[in-house]
Every structure is written in C-alpha cells, then in structure tokens.
Design a protein around this motif. Structure first.
Motif, short mmCIF file in Angstrom:
data_model
loop_
_atom_site.label_atom_id
_atom_site.label_comp_id
_atom_site.label_asym_id
_atom_site.label_seq_id
_atom_site.Cartn_x
_atom_site.Cartn_y
_atom_site.Cartn_z
N ALA A 243 0.85 -1.19 0.00
CA ALA A 243 0.00 0.00 0.00
C ALA A 243 0.87 1.23 0.00
N PRO A 244 0.47 2.28 -0.67
CA PRO A 244 1.27 3.50 -0.69
C PRO A 244 1.38 4.09 0.71
N GLY A 245 2.55 4.64 0.99
CA GLY A 245 2.77 5.26 2.29
C GLY A 245 3.96 6.18 2.22
N ALA A 246 4.05 7.03 3.19
CA ALA A 246 5.16 7.98 3.25
C ALA A 246 6.00 7.68 4.48
N VAL A 247 7.31 7.58 4.30
CA VAL A 247 8.23 7.36 5.42
C VAL A 247 9.19 8.54 5.44
N GLY A 248 9.01 9.45 6.40
CA GLY A 248 9.86 10.64 6.46
C GLY A 248 9.68 11.46 5.20
N GLU A 249 10.78 11.73 4.51
CA GLU A 249 10.72 12.47 3.26
C GLU A 249 10.76 11.56 2.05
N SER A 250 10.65 10.24 2.29
CA SER A 250 10.60 9.29 1.17
C SER A 250 9.18 8.81 1.01
N ALA B 192 5.89 2.92 -2.57
CA ALA B 192 4.73 2.17 -3.03
C ALA B 192 5.18 0.78 -3.42
N GLY B 193 4.30 -0.18 -3.23
CA GLY B 193 4.62 -1.55 -3.62
C GLY B 193 4.73 -2.45 -2.40
N GLU B 194 4.95 -3.75 -2.65
CA GLU B 194 5.08 -4.74 -1.59
C GLU B 194 6.47 -4.67 -0.96
N ALA B 195 6.56 -5.06 0.30
CA ALA B 195 7.85 -5.05 1.01
C ALA B 195 8.86 -5.89 0.23
N ALA C 128 9.96 -5.30 -2.67
CA ALA C 128 9.88 -4.93 -4.08
C ALA C 128 9.28 -3.53 -4.23
N GLU C 129 9.36 -2.76 -3.16
CA GLU C 129 8.74 -1.43 -3.23
C GLU C 129 9.67 -0.41 -3.89
N LEU C 130 9.05 0.59 -4.43
CA LEU C 130 9.76 1.67 -5.09
C LEU C 130 9.62 2.92 -4.22
N CYS C 131 10.73 3.54 -3.87
CA CYS C 131 10.70 4.74 -3.04
C CYS C 131 11.33 5.91 -3.79
N VAL C 132 10.77 7.09 -3.59
CA VAL C 132 11.32 8.30 -4.18
C VAL C 132 11.46 9.36 -3.10
N GLU C 133 12.45 10.21 -3.28
CA GLU C 133 12.65 11.34 -2.39
C GLU C 133 12.45 12.61 -3.20
#
Length: 146
Positions: free
Chosen positions: A1-8, A11-14, A16-21
């Motif tokens: 599920a999409p989520g925000a971690v800090g400033e990153s 999205a995607g499954e643990a 295999a997720e894709l993170c952007v800053e």
C-alpha cells in the motif's frame, strides 16, 4: 500500500517497493487550498503568495501575476486587474443606461484614475490655513471694537 516514510514516498510490496525522495514541492494553484511548508510555483511568472490559516499557520499558494488596469478613461480591462500604486483608484465602467458593464456573459470592465485627495494639494492646504488665520484675526479685531 502506498505510504510515506519521512521524506521518502514508497509504493509496492515489502522487498519490491519503489521509493522516491522529492527534491522540491510545488505550491498549489487551487484558490481554495494552501500548501504547507517550503514550495515553489510550477509555472514560470506566477507569484507565490504567503497566507495565514485560521490558526495562524503560514502556508503558500501560487497565482497568476496581476494585470495592470489601463489608466486611460476611454479604455478598460474586462476582468480582474490592479492599479499601479496608492496614487490610483480602480474604477468600474458603466454603460449608457447607468448600469455596470457586466452581464452573465461579460465580466466587469475596469480602469484606474488618479486618486483625488480630500484636502487638495499641500499648497492649497497652506493657503486655506493662512486665509482662516487672517479671517479669524480680522473678526477678532472687529469684535474687540464693539
């Protein structure tokens, strides 16, 4: 599920997720909303405005730059415009029947004219003051002789 971690933002499954800053944030252009935090206007030439929310928090929005109203009485600008400084006042043009030149299909038409000061120029104010003092002196001398 999409989520925000800090400033990153991820999205995607643990595993295999894709993170952007994000490198920067764009301010909203929606007049009913306000962007919190540091942002910039996406469209070149637009103006970033600092606003306050009801609880006093600073937020930002981007708007188109204000158009200058014409200063010639024979011309007017259909739509929102601003005068070029405190020496000018915005005028709504009226049609020959005395009504404002607007209808559902046509926006109001505006121009600017020089602001008329209530007391006139400084020289007029000084002359009026001197005349009042002189009149007071003449009246006072006349009353003393009675």
């Amino acid at each position: 599920a999409p989520g925000a971690v800090g400033e990153s933002f991820c999205a995607g499954e643990a595993g295999a997720e894709l993170c952007v800053e994000p490198q920067e944030y764009m301010c909203t252009t929606d007049p009913t909303q306000c962007s919190m935090g540091s942002c910039r206007c996406e469209t070149l030439g637009w103006v970033k405005q600092e606003l306050k929310t009801l609880n006093g928090t600073t937020c930002y929005t981007c708007t188109q730059p204000a158009v200058s109203c014409p200063i010639f009485p024979a011309q007017c600008f259909p739509g929102n415009c601003e005068c070029r400084g405190p020496d000018f006042v915005k005028v709504v043009h009226t049609n020959s029947s005395g009504g404002v030149t607007s209808s559902d299909a046509q926006p109001p038409c505006f121009s600017c004219r020089r602001r008329e000061s209530a007391g006139g120029s400084f020289a007029q104010t000084v002359v009026t003051f001197v005349v009042c003092i002189f009149t007071g002196l003449v009246a006072g001398c006349g009353l003393q002789r009675l």
